[in-house]
Every structure is written in C-alpha cells, then in structure tokens.
Design a protein around this motif. Structure first.
Motif, PDB file in Angstrom:
ATOM      1  N   GLN A 243       9.713 -17.201   7.982  1.00 26.17           N
ATOM      2  CA  GLN A 243       9.075 -16.227   8.578  1.00 26.17           C
ATOM      3  C   GLN A 243      10.071 -15.914  10.004  1.00 26.17           C
ATOM      4  O   GLN A 243      10.557 -16.807  10.581  1.00 26.17           O
ATOM      5  N   THR A 244      10.120 -14.558  10.384  1.00 20.81           N
ATOM      6  CA  THR A 244      10.663 -14.164  11.829  1.00 20.81           C
ATOM      7  C   THR A 244       9.968 -13.084  12.074  1.00 20.81           C
ATOM      8  O   THR A 244       9.462 -12.087  11.523  1.00 20.81           O
ATOM      9  N   ALA A 245       9.752 -12.885  13.613  1.00 19.83           N
ATOM     10  CA  ALA A 245       9.177 -11.581  14.118  1.00 19.83           C
ATOM     11  C   ALA A 245       9.963 -11.368  15.140  1.00 19.83           C
ATOM     12  O   ALA A 245      10.518 -11.985  16.004  1.00 19.83           O
ATOM     13  N   SER A 246      10.011 -10.050  15.439  1.00 19.83           N
ATOM     14  CA  SER A 246      10.779  -9.534  16.626  1.00 19.83           C
ATOM     15  C   SER A 246      10.266  -7.990  17.029  1.00 19.83           C
ATOM     16  O   SER A 246       9.436  -7.483  16.389  1.00 19.83           O
ATOM     17  N   ARG A 257      13.097 -11.466  20.413  1.00 18.43           N
ATOM     18  CA  ARG A 257      12.642 -12.028  19.111  1.00 18.43           C
ATOM     19  C   ARG A 257      11.922 -13.194  19.343  1.00 18.43           C
ATOM     20  O   ARG A 257      11.898 -13.915  20.517  1.00 18.43           O
ATOM     21  N   THR A 291       8.351  -6.159  14.195  1.00 19.89           N
ATOM     22  CA  THR A 291       8.634  -6.208  12.739  1.00 19.89           C
ATOM     23  C   THR A 291       8.586  -7.705  12.310  1.00 19.89           C
ATOM     24  O   THR A 291       9.012  -8.783  13.114  1.00 19.89           O
ATOM     25  N   VAL A 292       7.942  -8.103  11.261  1.00 14.07           N
ATOM     26  CA  VAL A 292       7.890  -9.234  10.717  1.00 14.07           C
ATOM     27  C   VAL A 292       8.777  -9.312   9.292  1.00 14.07           C
ATOM     28  O   VAL A 292       8.523  -8.462   8.472  1.00 14.07           O
ATOM     29  N   THR A 293       9.530 -10.168   9.306  1.00 14.76           N
ATOM     30  CA  THR A 293      10.062 -10.616   7.873  1.00 14.76           C
ATOM     31  C   THR A 293       9.915 -11.820   7.280  1.00 14.76           C
ATOM     32  O   THR A 293       9.867 -12.828   7.923  1.00 14.76           O
ATOM     33  N   ASP A 310      13.842 -10.554   0.799  1.00 15.13           N
ATOM     34  CA  ASP A 310      12.905 -10.279   2.141  1.00 15.13           C
ATOM     35  C   ASP A 310      12.209  -9.485   2.002  1.00 15.13           C
ATOM     36  O   ASP A 310      12.368  -8.469   1.369  1.00 15.13           O
ATOM     37  N   LYS A 312       9.810  -6.764   4.553  1.00 12.30           N
ATOM     38  CA  LYS A 312       9.885  -6.555   6.060  1.00 12.30           C
ATOM     39  C   LYS A 312       8.571  -5.659   6.339  1.00 12.30           C
ATOM     40  O   LYS A 312       8.350  -4.697   5.304  1.00 12.30           O
ATOM     41  N   THR A 313       7.921  -5.638   7.120  1.00 13.97           N
ATOM     42  CA  THR A 313       6.623  -4.865   7.847  1.00 13.97           C
ATOM     43  C   THR A 313       6.796  -4.558   9.100  1.00 13.97           C
ATOM     44  O   THR A 313       7.155  -5.404   9.935  1.00 13.97           O
ATOM     45  N   THR A 314       6.760  -3.316   9.534  1.00 19.65           N
ATOM     46  CA  THR A 314       6.760  -2.842  10.835  1.00 19.65           C
ATOM     47  C   THR A 314       5.426  -2.010  11.450  1.00 19.65           C
ATOM     48  O   THR A 314       5.062  -1.471  10.741  1.00 19.65           O
TER      49      THR A 314
END
Length: 357
Positions: A243-246, A257, A291-293, A310, A312-314
């Motif tokens: 997971q990553t979030a920004s 980030r 944004t979450v990836t 991946d 992605k959702t924003t």
C-alpha cells in the motif's frame, strides 16, 4: 500458502529469560513491593497473551498433546495441508495425534472454515459455527479419538469438493480439542489450503476512501491529514496488498506522501481490511486529491510471491487554510476600519480654511 506448525511459546517466567529476573532486593520492604509488582506485571502479560492467542492453535506449552500431518504420498514433515482439486473431486489424507501426557486423552476432531481476525492472523471459526467452505467439505473417520499416554493415533479424513463449487482459493483447518469440554480454550489445529480448479481471478479494490484534513495554527504552515479506506478482496484468490497513500493539491502541486505502510494480511476471497494512514506536511491548497495505490500480492503453493498490476483509487477533500483566511479577514477589517475613519475625518474638516479664520 506455507503455514508454520502449531505455535509453542516458552513460559514467560522461565529462568532462562534474563528480562524476567527480579532485581536484587535492597530491603525486605522493597523486595516485597517489587515481588508484588512483578506478579501483577506477569499476570498482565499472561492475560494479554491469552486474549491474543488464536483458537486454532493454543499457545500453551503445557498442552499434553501435539498434532502433525501424516507422512504419505503428499509428502512428509508438511507444515500444513495444501491441495488443488477440481469441482467434484476428493482427496484423502490423515492427521497424527501424539499424547505426551501421563493419562489417556479424549479428543474431538473436526474441521472448520478459516477467517482473518482483527489482529491480521488466520483463525478458525468455533466448533458450533456453521462452515460453508473447506471446513464443511472435510469429513474425519472418527469425530472423537482416545490416545493412550506416550502413544500416537492417525486420524484419516476426506475432503470432497462439491460439483458446484466455484473456482478459487479456500482456507480451513482440521482441529483437535478436549472432548470433555473441561478446557474449551485449548485447541490445536493445522490449516488446510484448497484451490478449486478453474479460472483464477485475483482482484482487490479500495472502498470508502476518505481524507480528513486537520489544518495547522500556523497561517503559512502545513497541516496533517488522515486517510482512511477499506481493502476488499473481490476476487477468488487469497491476496495481500502493498500500500501507498498520497495527497496533492490542484494540478498535482504541493504533494505529500504517507510514510511506510505495512502490507495488509493475506485476505481470503470476500474479506475486507480497514486501514488508517496519517499524512504529514499537507499544504492547505483549498482542494486536495487523496490517492491510494494497492499492489496485490499473490502467493502460490510453493511460497513464491508475485506482484500483480496496481490498483489506484482517488478521492477529493477540502484543505482550507482557516488560520490564513482568518488573518486575511482581520487584515481586511482593519483596512476597512481605517478607511472609514479617514473618510469621517475628511468630512468633518472645513472646505475653505480662510472662512474658518
């Protein structure tokens, strides 16, 4: 998915653990106080371990029995059971129960579905809960077994996949517990991972994505935000997620980030996992995009992990600089008040100075 054998923990009060050695008493009163404190701390640790232990395998070093997979055509020294079976097919295997105690053991043997608990660990439903997947498809030769002291018993079982079973991954387990019900907290089990033949469709989605901006008292500073979302396994394969979030302002500017986010636990098909992530240093740019990836992680039977494309959702949220706006409003108010005061003084001043003389 390889799974370690039933967990055994060393007694926390073992003299071999240097952290558990009590300090040397200075006086009798101090020694008594320290002893009481040590007992309270030890009880707290034991209570914590008791609440966190998974029912599938009680982490109790005093358990008088042990279980393992049988050595047969599937192999020897297997940490768990793993099968690939087409719908309508079946497999036959066995569980080995060993009595390390000094009295005969009367154990119940049954199968149950698995699920991911709130701690992110794989667990098995209780015996009286209704299983619908792998736990419902396993039948043991004997629902109860008696094991003499110092001996072992092999319990065969058969897993039969229904003809209408959907393809994909299923997880369950075969469990042993005391048949007399005197200690319902003691259960030892081994996991069963089943893949029903057919098209494998691994999918993850992000749901309920929200961003909350907390702002900052500094009119020209940056604030903090909290990103919350739910990971949903919408496919038919067991998946974990990287997971990553920004966050970013208009036109992708003023980005921030989140720090490192641990991978999610392995989620069974249909399961969800809630995540809350702090993001620091967010510029109050009026409107921000969060944004979450997710990178789905697929683990095969050999333990190899394959990252998938991946997802992605924003979403968008207001990041209004309230402190700066308040300062601007106050400044505008002061300017307006000064202009009004100057206008009033100007109206009171005589137009012809000679007439006033």
């Amino acid at each position: 998915m390889p799974t370690p054998p039933p967990f055994r923990s060393r007694r926390p009060d073992s003299p071999e653990d240097p952290q558990m050695r009590p300090p040397r008493p200075r006086t009798t009163t101090v020694a008594a106080a320290l002893a009481r404190s040590a007992v309270v701390a030890l009880l707290a640790v034991l209570a914590f371990l008791g609440t966190g232990a998974a029912p599938v395998a009680a982490a109790d070093g005093d358990a008088p029995w042990a279980i393992s997979t049988a050595s047969n055509g599937f192999g020897s020294d297997r940490p768990n059971y793993s099968y690939t079976v087409n719908a309508g097919g079946h497999v036959t295997d066995a569980l080995v129960v060993v009595n390390h105690g000094t009295t005969p053991l009367h154990l119940a043997v049954y199968a149950a579905d698995a699920f991911t608990n709130e701690a992110g660990r794989l667990d098995l439903v209780a015996k009286d809960a209704k299983s619908k997947g792998a736990g419902a498809w396993v039948r043991t030769d004997r629902p109860k077994v008696t094991v003499r002291p110092g001996s072992s018993v092999e319990v065969p079982f058969t897993l039969t996949v229904p003809h209408d079973a959907a393809p994909g991954d299923y997880m369950g387990g075969i469990v042993t517990s005391l048949a007399d019900g005197t200690d319902t907290g003691r259960r030892l089990g081994i996991r069963i991972r089943l893949r029903v033949g057919g098209a494998l469709e691994p999918k993850l989605s992000v749901q309920d994505l929200h961003v909350r901006y907390s702002g900052t008292a500094n009119p020209v500073g940056k604030g903090d935000a909290t990103v919350t979302y739910t990971i949903h396994n919408t496919g038919n394969a067991i998946l974990a997620a990287r997971q990553t979030a920004s966050l970013s302002g208009p036109f992708g500017l003023a980005g921030a980030r989140a720090g490192h986010i641990d991978d999610s636990p392995a989620l069974l098909p249909g399961e969800t996992w809630k995540v809350t992530v702090p993001v620091h240093g967010v510029a109050p740019a009026l409107r921000a995009a969060g944004t979450v990836t997710l990178v789905p992680l697929l683990t095969d039977a050999s333990g190899s992990v394959a990252p998938l494309p991946d997802v992605k959702t924003t979403t968008h949220a207001w990041t209004i600089p309230w402190t700066l706006l308040l300062c601007v409003i106050i400044l505008c108010g002061l300017v307006a008040a000064g202009w009004v005061s100057q206008s009033r003084r100007h109206r009171r001043r005589p137009e012809n100075p000679s007439e006033s003389a």
